[in-house]
Design an enzyme around this catalytic site. Structure first.
Site, mmCIF file in Angstrom:
data_model
loop_
_atom_site.group_PDB
_atom_site.id
_atom_site.type_symbol
_atom_site.label_atom_id
_atom_site.label_comp_id
_atom_site.label_asym_id
_atom_site.label_seq_id
_atom_site.Cartn_x
_atom_site.Cartn_y
_atom_site.Cartn_z
ATOM 1 N N ASN A 86 0.854 -1.183 0.000
ATOM 2 C CA ASN A 86 0.000 0.000 0.000
ATOM 3 C C ASN A 86 0.893 1.237 0.000
ATOM 4 O O ASN A 86 1.884 1.289 0.742
ATOM 5 C CB ASN A 86 -0.906 0.002 1.236
ATOM 6 C CG ASN A 86 -1.989 -1.053 1.146
ATOM 7 O OD1 ASN A 86 -2.493 -1.347 0.069
ATOM 8 N ND2 ASN A 86 -2.349 -1.639 2.279
ATOM 9 N N HIS A 99 6.213 -1.926 3.509
ATOM 10 C CA HIS A 99 5.946 -3.273 4.002
ATOM 11 C C HIS A 99 5.137 -4.019 2.961
ATOM 12 O O HIS A 99 4.159 -3.500 2.422
ATOM 13 C CB HIS A 99 5.200 -3.244 5.338
ATOM 14 C CG HIS A 99 4.097 -2.227 5.426
ATOM 15 N ND1 HIS A 99 4.334 -0.885 5.606
ATOM 16 C CD2 HIS A 99 2.755 -2.373 5.331
ATOM 17 C CE1 HIS A 99 3.175 -0.241 5.633
ATOM 18 N NE2 HIS A 99 2.201 -1.120 5.459
HETATM 19 P P1 AMP Z 1 -0.747 -0.407 5.819
HETATM 20 O O1 AMP Z 1 -2.158 -0.038 6.131
HETATM 21 O O2 AMP Z 1 -0.538 -0.981 4.456
HETATM 22 O O3 AMP Z 1 0.223 0.712 6.134
HETATM 23 O O4 AMP Z 1 -0.392 -1.607 6.791
HETATM 24 C C1 AMP Z 1 0.056 -1.441 8.090
HETATM 25 C C2 AMP Z 1 -0.219 -2.738 8.777
HETATM 26 O O5 AMP Z 1 0.542 -2.766 9.977
HETATM 27 C C3 AMP Z 1 -1.680 -2.933 9.169
HETATM 28 O O6 AMP Z 1 -2.192 -4.083 8.514
HETATM 29 C C4 AMP Z 1 -1.629 -3.079 10.681
HETATM 30 O O7 AMP Z 1 -2.534 -4.028 11.166
HETATM 31 C C5 AMP Z 1 -0.190 -3.497 10.904
HETATM 32 N N1 AMP Z 1 0.364 -3.196 12.205
HETATM 33 C C6 AMP Z 1 0.336 -2.006 12.844
HETATM 34 N N2 AMP Z 1 0.951 -2.086 14.043
HETATM 35 C C7 AMP Z 1 1.387 -3.377 14.143
HETATM 36 C C8 AMP Z 1 2.081 -4.103 15.149
HETATM 37 N N3 AMP Z 1 2.481 -3.520 16.297
HETATM 38 N N4 AMP Z 1 2.357 -5.402 14.933
HETATM 39 C C9 AMP Z 1 1.963 -6.002 13.787
HETATM 40 N N5 AMP Z 1 1.313 -5.375 12.798
HETATM 41 C C10 AMP Z 1 1.019 -4.082 12.978
#
Ligand code: AMP
Length: 113
Positions: A86, A99
């Site tokens: 994203n 990511h």
């Molecule tokens: P995006 O919306 O593509 O930026 O994805 C960010 C992702 O990070 C989301 O799917 C969240 O659920 C995930 N996320 C945020 N904080 C954490 C965390 N502490 N551990 C694991 N995943 C996380």
């Protein structure tokens, strides 16, 4: 700028770690959107895909080699999975450290919402 993902890589906050090596790090998404939902990140802090430069080609290639290896280990490779970066607001990027979402374990629709 460092994000929560750097703290996860530095093991300052916990995560379910799936894989790590000198260039990348993978852990389970805290809010999984499918039975398997893993985030694969480069150790290098790159805020968005728009910030990738030619010197990052090796790192990005490494992620693309590791993602299917992880998918195979997770048992989702044969039936299929989705790889997603994203980027910025319209795509819903919430963490400014690139990511690769590895999502699988269920059937998915297309186009994405
Ligand atoms: P995006 O919306 O593509 O930026 O994805 C960010 C992702 O990070 C989301 O799917 C969240 O659920 C995930 N996320 C945020 N904080 C954490 C965390 N502490 N551990 C694991 N995943 C996380």
């Amino acid at each position: 700028m460092a994000t929560i993902f750097t703290k996860i890589m530095n093991k300052e906050i916990p995560a379910a770690i799936v894989y790590e090596d000198e260039h990348c790090f993978a852990f389970r998404d805290i809010n999984p959107q499918a039975p398997v939902h893993i985030l694969l990140i480069p150790r290098k802090e790159i805020p968005t895909m728009n910030d990738v430069t030619p010197e990052d080609a090796k790192i990005l290639g490494h992620l693309m080699v590791k993602a299917p290896e992880i998918a195979k280990k997770e048992g989702i490779a044969d039936k299929g999975y989705r790889l997603v970066f994203n980027t910025n607001a319209h795509a819903g990027q919430t963490v400014s450290h690139i990511h690769l979402h590895i999502i699988g374990g269920r059937s998915m629709s297309w186009p994405p919402g």
